[in-house]
Design an enzyme around this catalytic site. Structure first.
Site, mmCIF file in Angstrom:
data_model
loop_
_atom_site.group_PDB
_atom_site.id
_atom_site.type_symbol
_atom_site.label_atom_id
_atom_site.label_comp_id
_atom_site.label_asym_id
_atom_site.label_seq_id
_atom_site.Cartn_x
_atom_site.Cartn_y
_atom_site.Cartn_z
ATOM 1 N N ARG A 108 -21.143 -10.588 2.462
ATOM 2 C CA ARG A 108 -21.378 -9.535 1.387
ATOM 3 C C ARG A 108 -21.335 -8.009 1.989
ATOM 4 N NH1 ARG A 108 -24.986 -13.483 -0.601
ATOM 5 N NH2 ARG A 108 -23.512 -14.836 -1.969
ATOM 6 N N LYS A 130 -11.502 4.605 1.366
ATOM 7 C CA LYS A 130 -10.659 3.576 0.690
ATOM 8 C C LYS A 130 -10.133 2.712 1.630
ATOM 9 C CE LYS A 130 -8.596 6.653 -2.717
ATOM 10 N NZ LYS A 130 -7.117 7.227 -3.001
ATOM 11 N N GLU A 172 1.601 14.422 6.876
ATOM 12 C CA GLU A 172 0.351 14.707 6.290
ATOM 13 C C GLU A 172 -0.338 16.155 6.488
ATOM 14 O OE1 GLU A 172 -0.186 12.741 3.762
ATOM 15 O OE2 GLU A 172 0.601 10.701 4.440
ATOM 16 N N LYS A 214 -9.787 17.034 4.806
ATOM 17 C CA LYS A 214 -9.835 15.750 3.975
ATOM 18 C C LYS A 214 -11.383 15.408 3.719
ATOM 19 C CE LYS A 214 -8.439 11.274 2.816
ATOM 20 N NZ LYS A 214 -7.583 10.292 2.696
ATOM 21 N N GLU A 224 -12.087 9.761 -6.882
ATOM 22 C CA GLU A 224 -10.790 10.292 -7.383
ATOM 23 C C GLU A 224 -10.844 10.789 -9.092
ATOM 24 O OE1 GLU A 224 -7.700 8.387 -5.413
ATOM 25 O OE2 GLU A 224 -6.176 9.596 -6.787
ATOM 26 N N ARG A 228 -9.379 15.314 -5.727
ATOM 27 C CA ARG A 228 -8.896 14.240 -4.642
ATOM 28 C C ARG A 228 -7.288 13.960 -4.959
ATOM 29 N NH1 ARG A 228 -11.982 9.119 -1.970
ATOM 30 N NH2 ARG A 228 -10.272 8.648 -0.396
ATOM 31 N N ASN A 232 -2.168 14.088 -3.304
ATOM 32 C CA ASN A 232 -1.158 13.213 -3.642
ATOM 33 C C ASN A 232 0.152 14.247 -3.519
ATOM 34 O OD1 ASN A 232 -2.091 10.900 -3.912
ATOM 35 N ND2 ASN A 232 -2.686 11.320 -6.090
ATOM 36 N N HIS A 235 3.695 12.996 -2.896
ATOM 37 C CA HIS A 235 3.563 11.799 -2.813
ATOM 38 C C HIS A 235 4.297 10.763 -3.780
ATOM 39 C CE1 HIS A 235 1.125 12.082 0.780
ATOM 40 N NE2 HIS A 235 1.030 11.012 0.879
ATOM 41 N N HIS A 239 6.672 8.593 -2.695
ATOM 42 C CA HIS A 239 6.457 6.963 -2.791
ATOM 43 C C HIS A 239 7.619 6.166 -3.464
ATOM 44 C CE1 HIS A 239 2.009 6.931 -2.298
ATOM 45 N NE2 HIS A 239 2.447 6.486 -1.110
ATOM 46 N N HIS A 255 7.069 6.573 5.997
ATOM 47 C CA HIS A 255 6.206 7.302 4.870
ATOM 48 C C HIS A 255 6.025 8.629 5.008
ATOM 49 C CE1 HIS A 255 2.865 8.092 2.036
ATOM 50 N NE2 HIS A 255 2.331 8.622 2.982
HETATM 51 N N1 LIG Z 1 -7.403 4.476 3.198
HETATM 52 C C1 LIG Z 1 -6.442 5.639 2.818
HETATM 53 O O1 LIG Z 1 -7.006 6.638 2.235
HETATM 54 C C2 LIG Z 1 -5.119 5.568 3.636
HETATM 55 C C3 LIG Z 1 -4.487 6.987 3.533
HETATM 56 C C4 LIG Z 1 -3.230 6.934 3.914
HETATM 57 C C5 LIG Z 1 -2.536 5.863 4.425
HETATM 58 N N2 LIG Z 1 -3.289 4.886 4.532
HETATM 59 C C6 LIG Z 1 -2.752 3.407 5.117
HETATM 60 O O2 LIG Z 1 -2.619 3.517 6.217
HETATM 61 C C7 LIG Z 1 -1.251 2.892 6.982
HETATM 62 C C8 LIG Z 1 -0.504 3.489 7.575
HETATM 63 O O3 LIG Z 1 -1.192 4.095 8.658
HETATM 64 P P1 LIG Z 1 -0.436 4.499 9.994
HETATM 65 O O4 LIG Z 1 0.735 5.186 9.913
HETATM 66 O O5 LIG Z 1 -1.386 4.788 11.109
HETATM 67 O O6 LIG Z 1 0.141 2.837 10.418
HETATM 68 P P2 LIG Z 1 -0.025 1.492 11.561
HETATM 69 O O7 LIG Z 1 -1.646 1.233 11.378
HETATM 70 O O8 LIG Z 1 1.056 0.639 11.195
HETATM 71 O O9 LIG Z 1 0.528 2.192 12.984
HETATM 72 C C9 LIG Z 1 1.722 2.746 13.305
HETATM 73 C C10 LIG Z 1 2.156 1.865 14.378
HETATM 74 O O10 LIG Z 1 1.760 2.606 15.374
HETATM 75 C C11 LIG Z 1 1.159 1.715 16.498
HETATM 76 N N3 LIG Z 1 0.236 2.346 17.073
HETATM 77 C C12 LIG Z 1 -1.022 2.731 16.661
HETATM 78 N N4 LIG Z 1 -1.800 3.507 17.395
HETATM 79 C C13 LIG Z 1 -0.879 3.514 18.642
HETATM 80 C C14 LIG Z 1 -1.075 4.242 19.695
HETATM 81 N N5 LIG Z 1 -2.084 4.968 20.228
HETATM 82 N N6 LIG Z 1 -0.003 4.090 20.677
HETATM 83 C C15 LIG Z 1 0.923 3.474 20.667
HETATM 84 N N7 LIG Z 1 1.210 2.698 19.248
HETATM 85 C C16 LIG Z 1 0.254 2.732 18.137
HETATM 86 C C17 LIG Z 1 0.889 0.383 15.512
HETATM 87 O O11 LIG Z 1 0.908 -0.743 16.379
HETATM 88 C C18 LIG Z 1 1.947 0.418 14.408
HETATM 89 O O12 LIG Z 1 2.996 -0.026 14.976
HETATM 90 C C19 LIG Z 1 -0.777 2.343 5.524
HETATM 91 O O13 LIG Z 1 -0.990 0.820 5.246
HETATM 92 C C20 LIG Z 1 -1.267 3.176 4.296
HETATM 93 O O14 LIG Z 1 -1.493 2.474 3.207
HETATM 94 C C21 LIG Z 1 -4.573 4.559 3.833
HETATM 95 ZN ZN LIG Z 2 0.591 9.816 2.669
#
Ligand SMILES: NC(=O)c1ccc[n+]([C@@H]2O[C@H](COP(=O)([O-])OP(=O)(O)OC[C@H]3O[C@@H](n4cnc5c(N)ncnc54)[C@H](O)[C@@H]3O)[C@@H](O)[C@H]2O)c1
Ligand SMILES: [Zn+2]
Length: 346
Positions: A108, A130, A172, A214, A224, A228, A232, A235, A239, A255
């Site tokens: 929990r 989030k 971003e 941010k 949101e 916030r 977007n 986006h 998207h 992305h």
């Molecule tokens: N919670 C939120 O507010 C929010 C906002 C934006 C995006 N997201 C989410 O974030 C995700 C995308 O994040 P991301 O782009 O970091 O993707 P990811 O976590 O898939 O990382 C991208 C790739 O880089 C690799 N990697 C990570 N760190 C590394 C490093 N230091 N050296 C070498 N390789 C490395 C990972 O293994 C992966 O293959 C999506 O799922 C998206 O929905 C969430």
């Molecule tokens: Zn984004």
């Protein structure tokens, strides 16, 4: 480590902006610390995890699913994690989204900290509380809004980050500049990606500024209801292009690449709606960071995907437009007008 404490509605979050991974030992009692990372980060930074209880999960968005959540929970039980446990998610946004979610439901709710290791996770995904997982192809369908206790920024991790992941994160960063910070856009326009890859101090500063942007937006609107939504920018169409591409091709469109194109369209739409006159600066800046500014895509399909967008209410879409660089607003735009404008600029 220098600790920047940020107050959110239910939690004070510590940002260790010039942090060191190894220094987590000083903020979390060792017996309670459970590290969770993905196979790529683990393989490249194995030494750092020596002597730490570590759970390794498969890398990639396709594993941001309930099955991985179950795997983490079982591993935590096997390792004897109690309610005192502190989960520490080390990785990109996939890891931080999932670990944040597991921490929210395990027994929990237990404490969680993040060590973001991609630029995107540093400036975006790990901030704001989030979290969640995808359900099949539906992204982020299940999750919570729940803040972590701390974030540790250790840019040493970025040494191993592949170039396309840098581009992804800079999309971003340029978005933040476009909606909130004209001076940052100017700085970005006068440099390029390799400058920030080589210049540790400049990169550190840029990341810190983006964290602040941010944080501020989220702090003012944690759930949101208003501002916030400005995050977007680019986006909505981005998207749709990203998802449309995924339907038609084997490989996913990055992305950051999709939202880069989305931002260019949004800038052009801003010309008509808000008299915005700096599309050229945005386009030039995106190019300097290896980001695409045009692409052929199926407009009808993109419109269909946008019909299902969460930001759509009735026959209109909440669409973010720029008044000028650094000043964004959102407007309700009829889907019909949006379609006309997208066609006009294609
Ligand atoms: N919670 C939120 O507010 C929010 C906002 C934006 C995006 N997201 C989410 O974030 C995700 C995308 O994040 P991301 O782009 O970091 O993707 P990811 O976590 O898939 O990382 C991208 C790739 O880089 C690799 N990697 C990570 N760190 C590394 C490093 N230091 N050296 C070498 N390789 C490395 C990972 O293994 C992966 O293959 C999506 O799922 C998206 O929905 C969430
Ligand atoms: Zn984004």
């Amino acid at each position: 480590m220098k600790n920047w404490k940020v107050k959110f509605s239910s939690q004070i979050v510590s940002f260790f902006l010039e942090g060191k991974f190894a220094a987590i030992d000083k903020i979390v009692e060792k017996s309670n610390a459970f590290y969770i990372t993905d196979e790529n980060v683990y393989a490249l930074h194995q030494k750092k995890f020596k002597g730490k209880k570590t759970i390794i999960i498969p890398a990639g968005e396709e594993h941001k699913q309930q099955a991985t959540v179950d795997f983490i929970i079982e591993a935590l039980l096997n390792l004897g994690a109690t309610r005192e446990a502190v989960l520490i998610g080390v990785g990109g946004g996939v890891v931080t989204d999932m670990v944040g979610y597991v921490a929210g439901v395990y027994m929990r709710g237990v404490a969680v900290g993040f060590v973001p290791t991609t630029i995107l996770a540093m400036v975006d995904a790990s901030i704001g509380g989030k979290n969640g997982i995808d359900i099949g192809l539906y992204k982020n369908m299940v999750g919570l809004i729940r803040q972590p206790s701390f974030l540790v920024y250790d840019i040493d991790f970025l040494k191993t980050l592949p170039k396309h992941q840098w581009e992804n994160g800079f999309a971003e960063i340029i978005k933040h500049a476009a909606i909130k910070d004209a001076a940052m856009m100017k700085a970005l326009a006068s440099h390029d990606l390799s400058y920030y890859q080589k210049n540790k101090k400049a990169l550190q500063l840029l990341i810190e500024k983006n964290v602040q942007i941010k944080v501020k937006v989220v702090q003012q609107d944690e759930f949101e209801k208003g501002d916030r939504k400005l995050l977007n920018f680019g986006h909505t169409l981005g998207h749709a292009i990203e998802n449309g591409h995924a339907i038609e091709n084997q490989h996913a469109l990055l992305h950051g690449h999709a939202i880069s194109i989305g931002m260019v369209y949004a800038a052009k739409i801003s010309q008509v709606m808000e008299g915005f006159n700096d599309t050229g600066l945005l386009v030039d800046t995106l190019k300097k960071y290896g980001l695409p500014t045009s692409m052929h895509f199926d407009i009808d399909q993109a419109m269909q995907i946008m019909q299902k967008d969460k930001k759509k209410t009735g026959a209109s879409m909440q669409f973010v437009v720029l008044k000028k660089i650094g000043k964004a607003v959102y407007q309700s735009v009829p889907m019909k007008s949006l379609e006309k404008l997208i066609k006009l600029y294609s």
